[in-house]
Design an enzyme around this catalytic site. Sequence first.
Site, short mmCIF file in Angstrom:
data_model
loop_
_atom_site.label_atom_id
_atom_site.label_comp_id
_atom_site.label_asym_id
_atom_site.label_seq_id
_atom_site.Cartn_x
_atom_site.Cartn_y
_atom_site.Cartn_z
CG LEU A 123 9.80 2.82 11.54
CD1 LEU A 123 8.32 3.12 11.54
CD2 LEU A 123 10.55 4.01 11.02
CB ILE A 142 -0.96 -0.01 1.21
CG1 ILE A 142 -1.79 -1.30 1.19
CG2 ILE A 142 -1.88 1.20 1.18
CD1 ILE A 142 -2.60 -1.55 2.45
NE ARG A 152 -7.89 -17.75 6.82
CZ ARG A 152 -7.49 -16.79 5.99
NH1 ARG A 152 -6.39 -16.95 5.26
NH2 ARG A 152 -8.18 -15.67 5.86
CE1 TYR A 180 -1.87 -6.41 10.93
CE2 TYR A 180 -4.04 -7.45 10.95
CZ TYR A 180 -3.19 -6.48 10.48
OH TYR A 180 -3.63 -5.57 9.56
CG ASN A 216 6.43 -8.31 3.70
OD1 ASN A 216 6.85 -9.26 3.03
ND2 ASN A 216 5.14 -8.06 3.85
CB SER A 235 -6.66 -3.66 10.00
OG SER A 235 -7.32 -4.83 9.59
CG ASN A 275 -0.38 -16.04 5.00
OD1 ASN A 275 -0.25 -17.24 5.18
ND2 ASN A 275 0.55 -15.16 5.31
CG ASN A 276 -3.90 -11.74 2.70
OD1 ASN A 276 -2.82 -11.21 2.88
ND2 ASN A 276 -4.80 -11.86 3.65
CE LYS A 320 -2.07 -2.74 11.37
NZ LYS A 320 -1.10 -1.75 10.91
N1 UFG Z 1 -9.64 -17.53 1.74
C1 UFG Z 1 -9.73 -18.76 1.10
N2 UFG Z 1 -8.59 -19.33 0.66
C2 UFG Z 1 -7.36 -18.74 0.80
C3 UFG Z 1 -7.27 -17.49 1.46
C4 UFG Z 1 -8.45 -16.93 1.92
O1 UFG Z 1 -10.82 -19.32 0.95
O2 UFG Z 1 -6.34 -19.33 0.37
C5 UFG Z 1 -10.89 -16.86 2.17
C6 UFG Z 1 -10.94 -16.56 3.66
O3 UFG Z 1 -11.50 -17.66 4.36
C7 UFG Z 1 -11.83 -15.31 3.68
C8 UFG Z 1 -11.48 -14.60 2.37
O4 UFG Z 1 -10.92 -15.62 1.54
O5 UFG Z 1 -13.18 -15.67 3.63
C9 UFG Z 1 -10.48 -13.47 2.53
O6 UFG Z 1 -9.32 -13.96 3.21
P1 UFG Z 1 -7.97 -13.10 3.26
O7 UFG Z 1 -6.96 -13.94 3.98
O8 UFG Z 1 -7.60 -12.63 1.90
O9 UFG Z 1 -8.36 -11.82 4.09
P2 UFG Z 1 -9.01 -11.67 5.55
O10 UFG Z 1 -10.33 -11.01 5.37
O11 UFG Z 1 -8.97 -12.92 6.31
O12 UFG Z 1 -7.97 -10.68 6.23
C10 UFG Z 1 -7.62 -9.45 5.64
C11 UFG Z 1 -6.18 -9.10 5.99
C12 UFG Z 1 -6.05 -8.81 7.47
C13 UFG Z 1 -7.05 -7.78 7.87
C14 UFG Z 1 -8.44 -8.17 7.46
C15 UFG Z 1 -9.37 -7.02 7.75
O13 UFG Z 1 -5.32 -10.18 5.67
O14 UFG Z 1 -4.78 -8.29 7.70
O15 UFG Z 1 -8.48 -8.46 6.07
O16 UFG Z 1 -10.67 -7.34 7.55
F1 UFG Z 1 -7.01 -7.63 9.20
#
Ligand code: UFG
Length: 339
Positions: free
Chosen positions: A59, A12, A292, A149, A35, A125, A198-199, A153
């Site tokens: 920092l 971002i 998850r 995490y 990162n 967040s 992860n996302n 915040k």
């Molecule tokens: N999901 C999957 N498979 C994956 C990854 C995610 O099905 O491989 C699903 C999750 O279960 C969720 C959706 O996709 O329903 C979004 O998941 P993300 O991991 O992309 O995002 P999150 O909403 O869990 O979390 C994100 C950021 C966090 C932040 C949050 C704020 O990663 O840092 O949004 O709402 F805090």
Amino acid sequence: MSILVTGGTGFIGSHTVVQMLQAGMDVVIADNFSNSKPCVLDRIEQITGKRPAFELCDLCDKDALEQVFKKHPGITGSIHFAGLKAVGESVRMPVEYYRNNLNSTMNLITLSEKYNAKRIVFSSSATVYGKPKSVPIREDFERSCTNPYGETKLIIEYLLEDVVRADPEWSAVVLRYFNPIGAHPSGLIGEDPKGIPNNLLPYVSKVANGKLPYVHVFGNDYATHDGTGVRDYIHVVDLADAHLHAVRYAESRKGIDFINLGTGTGYSVLDIIDAYSRVSGKKIPYQIEARRPGDIDECYACPDKALKVLGWKARFNLDDMCRDSDNWQSKNPDGYPEK
Ligand code: UFG
């Protein structure tokens, strides 16, 4: 007059720096590349024709950060992106998350006071809403967290509230991001997660481009239109634009505000897979798996306060986000180069 942008080479941060430079703002980036990679600076220069001032700085090292303020006496405020941000990692390494995210922020606040730069735009967040009682989520909803995490915040939100209460000269704008995705339309900067993402979006991008075999869909028994989790995805270019509005707002008044940055529309995991596949023309195999731990059914913003207070609203739609994510992923299949 310049703005210190901590974490300015991150996902971002880099998109925000591009827009700040294009708007003629003076920027000083402080980053330790924990990162991100140095070549982000070259990419920013390629897009804007300008190279931002850059200081390699952790920092958490207060002396090093003080040198940044001394070297750049024109700093009048900051946008504070820097921080560790992986939910799962924070559960495994809580001390590191509290140490890094809190110490860095306390150093920044202390030095901002010393060098009279008492304006801050902070990256919070939607995670601070925990499991919201209803959607859309408004800024006055109760705050709670489910992982270290998120706790960092939330603690920083409390800290900023107390700082502003103690010294009315402070101006703080706390931005609560929903789910930032997409990339700069040039394909030169984008999200570059370390290892397996992860996302959802970076994962979908890698599957679409043959780097991973299929998407693991975490649960299809949520209380949503198709059973998969619903989130408020927002284009990173829209998010970056909101920061310019927030900086100007922080200059125009004192006090503290908390503002959601989302589109106000929720999409499910399967909506995302469908849209990405349609826009890119690429196949995206997926498999339904167990939920998850810690995930919630539905999370999307009420974006009204951002419009009212900042005069900002998101302009890009889901197709734009998928197109730009795929453009970035296909042009940079292995992310940024090391050198
Ligand atoms: N999901 C999957 N498979 C994956 C990854 C995610 O099905 O491989 C699903 C999750 O279960 C969720 C959706 O996709 O329903 C979004 O998941 P993300 O991991 O992309 O995002 P999150 O909403 O869990 O979390 C994100 C950021 C966090 C932040 C949050 C704020 O990663 O840092 O949004 O709402 F805090």
